[in-house]
Design a protein around this motif. Structure first.
Motif, mmCIF file in Angstrom:
data_model
loop_
_atom_site.group_PDB
_atom_site.id
_atom_site.type_symbol
_atom_site.label_atom_id
_atom_site.label_comp_id
_atom_site.label_asym_id
_atom_site.label_seq_id
_atom_site.Cartn_x
_atom_site.Cartn_y
_atom_site.Cartn_z
ATOM 1 N N LYS A 66 0.835 -1.195 0.000
ATOM 2 C CA LYS A 66 0.000 0.000 0.000
ATOM 3 C C LYS A 66 0.868 1.242 0.000
ATOM 4 O O LYS A 66 2.084 1.179 0.253
ATOM 5 C CB LYS A 66 -0.967 0.013 1.190
ATOM 6 N N TYR A 67 0.257 2.372 -0.266
ATOM 7 C CA TYR A 67 0.931 3.668 -0.229
ATOM 8 C C TYR A 67 -0.064 4.645 0.372
ATOM 9 O O TYR A 67 -1.244 4.665 -0.017
ATOM 10 C CB TYR A 67 1.310 4.092 -1.644
ATOM 11 N N GLU A 68 0.383 5.427 1.335
ATOM 12 C CA GLU A 68 -0.524 6.376 1.968
ATOM 13 C C GLU A 68 -0.962 7.441 0.960
ATOM 14 O O GLU A 68 -0.134 8.012 0.245
ATOM 15 C CB GLU A 68 0.170 7.066 3.140
ATOM 16 N N LEU A 69 -2.262 7.702 0.899
ATOM 17 C CA LEU A 69 -2.759 8.762 0.022
ATOM 18 C C LEU A 69 -2.111 10.088 0.389
ATOM 19 O O LEU A 69 -1.767 10.897 -0.485
ATOM 20 C CB LEU A 69 -4.283 8.854 0.131
ATOM 21 N N ARG A 70 -1.917 10.300 1.676
ATOM 22 C CA ARG A 70 -1.267 11.527 2.137
ATOM 23 C C ARG A 70 0.170 11.617 1.605
ATOM 24 O O ARG A 70 0.640 12.686 1.225
ATOM 25 C CB ARG A 70 -1.274 11.538 3.662
ATOM 26 N N SER A 71 0.881 10.477 1.583
ATOM 27 C CA SER A 71 2.247 10.465 1.057
ATOM 28 C C SER A 71 2.257 10.803 -0.423
ATOM 29 O O SER A 71 3.165 11.487 -0.900
ATOM 30 C CB SER A 71 2.894 9.092 1.277
ATOM 31 N N PHE A 72 1.254 10.325 -1.139
ATOM 32 C CA PHE A 72 1.190 10.595 -2.575
ATOM 33 C C PHE A 72 0.982 12.084 -2.818
ATOM 34 O O PHE A 72 1.723 12.711 -3.591
ATOM 35 C CB PHE A 72 0.059 9.773 -3.197
ATOM 36 N N GLU A 73 -0.008 12.680 -2.145
ATOM 37 C CA GLU A 73 -0.268 14.102 -2.369
ATOM 38 C C GLU A 73 0.879 14.976 -1.867
ATOM 39 O O GLU A 73 1.379 15.845 -2.591
ATOM 40 C CB GLU A 73 -1.563 14.528 -1.671
ATOM 41 N N LYS A 74 1.322 14.740 -0.640
ATOM 42 C CA LYS A 74 2.373 15.590 -0.098
ATOM 43 C C LYS A 74 3.729 15.292 -0.750
ATOM 44 O O LYS A 74 4.621 16.148 -0.765
ATOM 45 C CB LYS A 74 2.444 15.448 1.425
ATOM 46 N N GLY A 75 3.876 14.086 -1.297
ATOM 47 C CA GLY A 75 5.081 13.790 -2.060
ATOM 48 C C GLY A 75 5.147 14.641 -3.321
ATOM 49 O O GLY A 75 6.207 15.183 -3.672
#
Length: 463
Positions: free
Chosen positions: A440-449
């Motif tokens: 999995k990948y955190e949605l927050r990590s995707f956006e803030k990445g």
């Protein structure tokens, strides 16, 4: 571009579309280790080229003896803007055992998780499709807002990272002039925790050696020959035991040449991270740190060299008991290197030490298993400081500079073959289950990445 707020706003507003693109890429079964998915690997490369061309990149699929590379170029807003090479990989690990997945690994979705978190599920969401797309989507936000990129950007995506990158070195050699940039950006690492971004400033190098000690010309009866004939297991045990002194230091001549002490302020910052012997070792059922005395576990695993025995064979190991003196014994030994330690010198010192311990009527043979130097970005590097400041502006907690105990060969190749330092910034978390079922990948990590790369590119381009 000095005002990046519109770009950041655009990046956040575009998340639904960015997710759809990530889903499209994750659905492509680009498993590099299995020949059955060769066509899927090419499909992933072609998909990336199409997306990059839509952003104004000069992007192409480059054939190799294995899976293809993706190479793309885009000019920056200014002729004197820095030139960066961004690296990622589009291939993924196999999904076996499939029965342990809660959902189809190639049908990604955003799902609810504990603590109100939202996660993106699917193979490759964290390693490395979601990570590489954070950079691509940051470029998209810039293009849609400013019409250009703040830096000159070259992109290199490979399709064999999960299968040993056999085509990478030859490709770098053949295309060195085209791929050379001011520095490389690598997004295939992790954050310190969910609120604290991290920059990996150091990677340990590696030397592997297999040694085989041979004594008698056959296994011997331990009653007839015990006490008189050389026992290769005894010889090997003595060799391995002598690799460390009572303080945990490695005893090889010249082993610590090129090893520098970690700056005091860096060690102080690591102490504030709260990692202890109990927290690190407790996860694996241990509690007492090994290695050099008087050093923290983070210093031991990030910034100090090691000698480890990875395997031993010799004598009878089957069921029951057999009273023999083995004819030979072997061991596999690895050294993790830091600073400016020379892999060739370490190997030579180890072999000289072993030979000095082998009796004249016995023999030893050596088999090398790789050798690469450590990578260390200077702690006072302007590149590091700019990225650290940019990340700290985006995340709840200030960015930390960490080390990595393992090795990432591509970073060494960039330094050795292209003369480039690498900035390692990633947005994965330790519980992303990479290489395992239910990745999995955190949605927050995707956006803030995505937003983080917007900030980093702006910081790097600043005069």
């Amino acid at each position: 571009m000095t005002n990046i707020l519109p770009v950041l706003d655009r990046a956040s507003a575009g998340i639904p579309a960015s997710l759809e693109r990530l889903f499209e890429l994750v659905r492509i079964k680009s498993i590099s280790t299995d020949p059955a998915f060769k066509a899927d690997c090419r499909k992933a490369a072609e998909w990336l080229v199409t997306e990059l061309r839509s952003l104004g990149f000069d992007a192409t699929v480059r054939d190799t003896p294995g899976h293809p590379m993706v190479v793309a170029h885009h000019d920056g807003a200014r002729a004197d803007a820095p030139h960066v090479l961004f690296y990622g990989h589009y291939d993924v690990q196999p999904v076996d055992p499939l029965n342990l997945w809660d959902h189809d690994p190639f049908e990604p979705a955003v799902r609810d998780a504990e603590g109100g978190r939202r996660i993106i599920t699917g193979r490759g969401t964290s390693d490395d499709k979601g990570q590489l797309l954070t950079f691509v989507e940051a470029c998209r936000a810039y293009k849609e807002t400013a019409g250009t990129l703040p830096c000159r950007v070259t992109i290199l995506f490979e399709g064999e990272e999960e299968s040993g990158s056999p085509s990478l070195k030859p490709f770098l050699e053949a295309n060195a002039a085209e791929l050379k940039a001011d520095f490389a950006l690598v997004c295939d690492t992790s954050m310190w925790d969910a609120d604290t971004p991290a920059i990996s400033a150091g990677l340990r190098g590696l030397v592997g050696e297999e040694i085989v000690i041979k004594a008698a010309d056959r296994d011997l009866h331990s009653g007839y020959f015990g006490g008189a004939a050389a026992n290769p297991i005894h010889i090997l045990s003595d060799i391995l035991a002598g690799l460390h002194d009572e303080t945990g230091r490695v005893t090889l001549d010249g082993f610590y040449e090129g090893v520098e002490e970690t700056p005091t302020q860096i060690k102080a910052a690591w102490e504030k991270l709260g990692s202890s012997a109990e927290s690190l070792l407790g996860e694996v059922g241990l509690s007492i740190p090994s290695g050099e005395k008087g050093r923290s576990v983070l210093e031991l695993t990030w910034a100090r060299p090691t000698a480890e025995v990875n395997g031993i064979t010799g004598g009878y190991t089957g069921e029951g008991f057999k009273t023999v003196i083995a004819a030979e014994a072997s061991a596999k030994v690895s050294f993790r290197l830091v600073g400016k330690q020379d892999p060739a010198k370490i190997r030579d010192a180890f072999r000289a030490y072993v030979r000095s311990k082998v009796p004249a009527d016995c023999s030893v043979s050596f088999h090398a298993h790789g050798g690469s130097p450590a990578i260390q970005l200077p702690y006072d590097s302007a590149l590091l400081e700019k990225a650290k400041s940019a990340l700290s502006d985006e995340w709840p907690k200030p960015a930390v500079v960490i080390g990595m105990g393992g090795s990432i060969p591509i970073v060494g190749d960039f330094q050795k073959m292209l003369g480039m330092e690498s900035l390692l910034v990633g947005f994965a978390l330790s519980d992303d289950r990479i290489h395992s079922p239910n990745e999995k990948y955190e949605l927050r990590s995707f956006e803030k990445g995505i937003r983080s790369w917007v900030r980093i590119l702006s910081a790097l381009a600043a005069r």
